[in-house]
Design a protein around this motif. Sequence first.
Motif, mmCIF file in Angstrom:
data_model
loop_
_atom_site.group_PDB
_atom_site.id
_atom_site.type_symbol
_atom_site.label_atom_id
_atom_site.label_comp_id
_atom_site.label_asym_id
_atom_site.label_seq_id
_atom_site.Cartn_x
_atom_site.Cartn_y
_atom_site.Cartn_z
ATOM 1 N N LYS A 240 86.430 -4.632 40.858
ATOM 2 C CA LYS A 240 86.856 -5.245 39.582
ATOM 3 C C LYS A 240 86.414 -6.760 39.301
ATOM 4 O O LYS A 240 86.125 -6.837 38.229
ATOM 5 C CB LYS A 240 88.577 -5.258 39.801
ATOM 6 N N MET A 241 86.065 -7.356 40.180
ATOM 7 C CA MET A 241 85.469 -8.564 40.159
ATOM 8 C C MET A 241 84.137 -8.697 39.465
ATOM 9 O O MET A 241 83.716 -9.729 38.693
ATOM 10 C CB MET A 241 85.330 -9.294 41.461
ATOM 11 N N ILE A 276 97.511 5.831 42.706
ATOM 12 C CA ILE A 276 97.285 5.938 41.352
ATOM 13 C C ILE A 276 96.155 5.858 40.645
ATOM 14 O O ILE A 276 95.646 5.231 40.461
ATOM 15 C CB ILE A 276 97.990 4.421 40.753
ATOM 16 N N LEU A 277 95.641 7.171 40.282
ATOM 17 C CA LEU A 277 94.366 7.634 39.961
ATOM 18 C C LEU A 277 93.901 6.982 38.669
ATOM 19 O O LEU A 277 92.921 6.796 38.362
ATOM 20 C CB LEU A 277 94.161 9.206 39.869
ATOM 21 N N ASN A 278 95.136 6.815 37.774
ATOM 22 C CA ASN A 278 94.671 6.147 36.479
ATOM 23 C C ASN A 278 94.260 4.717 36.528
ATOM 24 O O ASN A 278 93.374 4.603 35.613
ATOM 25 C CB ASN A 278 96.021 6.257 35.506
ATOM 26 N N LYS A 281 90.718 5.200 37.331
ATOM 27 C CA LYS A 281 90.084 6.249 35.982
ATOM 28 C C LYS A 281 89.849 5.023 34.963
ATOM 29 O O LYS A 281 88.629 4.789 34.503
ATOM 30 C CB LYS A 281 90.886 6.911 35.411
ATOM 31 N N GLN A 282 90.663 3.997 34.894
ATOM 32 C CA GLN A 282 90.218 3.122 33.739
ATOM 33 C C GLN A 282 89.284 1.957 34.277
ATOM 34 O O GLN A 282 88.268 1.522 33.679
ATOM 35 C CB GLN A 282 91.735 2.101 33.650
ATOM 36 N N GLN A 283 89.197 1.703 35.759
ATOM 37 C CA GLN A 283 87.998 0.997 36.408
ATOM 38 C C GLN A 283 86.736 1.630 36.204
ATOM 39 O O GLN A 283 85.743 1.047 35.611
ATOM 40 C CB GLN A 283 88.374 0.537 37.642
ATOM 41 N N MET A 284 86.699 2.864 36.169
ATOM 42 C CA MET A 284 85.482 3.690 36.401
ATOM 43 C C MET A 284 85.118 3.732 34.688
ATOM 44 O O MET A 284 83.962 3.688 34.737
ATOM 45 C CB MET A 284 85.655 4.960 36.763
ATOM 46 N N ILE A 285 85.955 3.776 34.059
ATOM 47 C CA ILE A 285 85.422 3.935 32.381
ATOM 48 C C ILE A 285 84.724 2.428 32.059
ATOM 49 O O ILE A 285 83.852 2.589 31.463
ATOM 50 C CB ILE A 285 86.876 3.942 31.666
ATOM 51 N N ILE A 286 85.199 1.449 32.848
ATOM 52 C CA ILE A 286 84.752 -0.021 32.517
ATOM 53 C C ILE A 286 83.388 -0.090 33.104
ATOM 54 O O ILE A 286 82.433 -0.246 32.358
ATOM 55 C CB ILE A 286 85.628 -0.915 32.754
ATOM 56 N N LEU A 287 83.259 0.278 34.409
ATOM 57 C CA LEU A 287 82.135 0.328 35.373
ATOM 58 C C LEU A 287 81.148 1.391 35.100
ATOM 59 O O LEU A 287 79.802 0.872 35.510
ATOM 60 C CB LEU A 287 82.534 0.265 36.635
ATOM 61 N N ASP A 293 83.254 10.873 29.315
ATOM 62 C CA ASP A 293 83.384 11.920 29.090
ATOM 63 C C ASP A 293 83.162 13.145 30.073
ATOM 64 O O ASP A 293 84.056 14.196 30.139
ATOM 65 C CB ASP A 293 82.991 12.627 27.648
ATOM 66 N N ASN A 294 82.071 13.028 30.819
ATOM 67 C CA ASN A 294 81.885 14.202 31.790
ATOM 68 C C ASN A 294 82.440 13.982 33.001
ATOM 69 O O ASN A 294 82.312 14.930 33.878
ATOM 70 C CB ASN A 294 80.133 14.520 31.819
ATOM 71 N N LYS A 295 83.010 13.046 33.220
ATOM 72 C CA LYS A 295 83.811 12.526 34.750
ATOM 73 C C LYS A 295 85.027 12.366 34.520
ATOM 74 O O LYS A 295 86.232 12.800 34.749
ATOM 75 C CB LYS A 295 82.890 11.704 35.765
ATOM 76 N N TRP A 296 85.259 10.768 34.080
ATOM 77 C CA TRP A 296 86.515 10.054 34.335
ATOM 78 C C TRP A 296 87.406 10.512 33.425
ATOM 79 O O TRP A 296 88.865 10.811 33.957
ATOM 80 C CB TRP A 296 86.161 8.682 33.980
ATOM 81 N N ASN A 297 87.350 11.177 32.230
ATOM 82 C CA ASN A 297 88.258 11.792 31.361
ATOM 83 C C ASN A 297 88.597 13.197 31.766
ATOM 84 O O ASN A 297 89.813 13.678 31.504
ATOM 85 C CB ASN A 297 87.843 11.813 29.740
#
Length: 301
Positions: A240-241, A276-278, A281-287, A293-297
Amino acid sequence: MKKIISLFFLFFIYNLSFSQELLATVQVNSQQLGGSNQQAFKALEKSLKDFINNTSWTGKKLQNFEKIKCGFALVISERDGNRFKGSIVVQAVRPVYNTTYESPLVNLQDQRLSFEYVENENLIFNERQFSGKNLTDVISFYIYLILGYDADSFQAMGGSQWFAKAQQIAQNSQNRNYEGWNTINEPRSRTILINEIINPNWNQLRSTIYTYHRAGLDNLFNQDQTSAKKVIFDALMQLKMYENSFQQSYFFNLFMDNKSDEIFNIFNSGNNGGIILNDLKQQMIILSPKNIDNKWNKWKT
């Protein structure tokens, strides 16, 4: 970077101590040159394979099952006498404890390959100076990069001595009129990559690479996967840093490109314990926004 199709099928007998020499496949593709002398490229392929596999890069002699499995694929697109241009794909994998699964460590495509080569010439590496022809310098750079990645995945910051050798090769290759080494106008150059790896600002990513593999993946195939998944989750959350600085980082984006499939599959089983997978998920969406669309969602949170 588009996903690179694997160059080789994988099978490995695992040895707990990390390996420091290579078991490499080499491919030289000259189809773009049409009727050019194919024998010269077969000779180049053999010379490179012998050079990579028979050179003592670390001073250790290991049995084949202890060596790092890797692949080098050269695509030659231009030839002018003994001068060649093209690209190179470099791959390396790491065994996962008590399994036949192998995790991708390095998977990159370098579009700025140029070198000089005379058929059947001996390939000799001297880490103290530039070769003058660039071929052994590029290959040796990626060999030490692979050694560094492998060592980092088994011991915290364990690859530093090999990364230092790669950095020395990059420094020797500066201002030699070969593409791929510059720090200006070449955003994914070899020098930029190794300088980022060595830079203390990216130590957390190197720490994550170690924890992810050694404390996470190596325990993931136990009957109870909960604790291993929690370790991987925590390691990834440490990234996250870099939310405000990763966009221009070759090192960071290479990690995400190489690991996104694996990360997705680890947490796509639905057996994630108390994680807490969400949050992940939110971090992977950013990074890794290219995979929204093809993975994190597709994760069920």
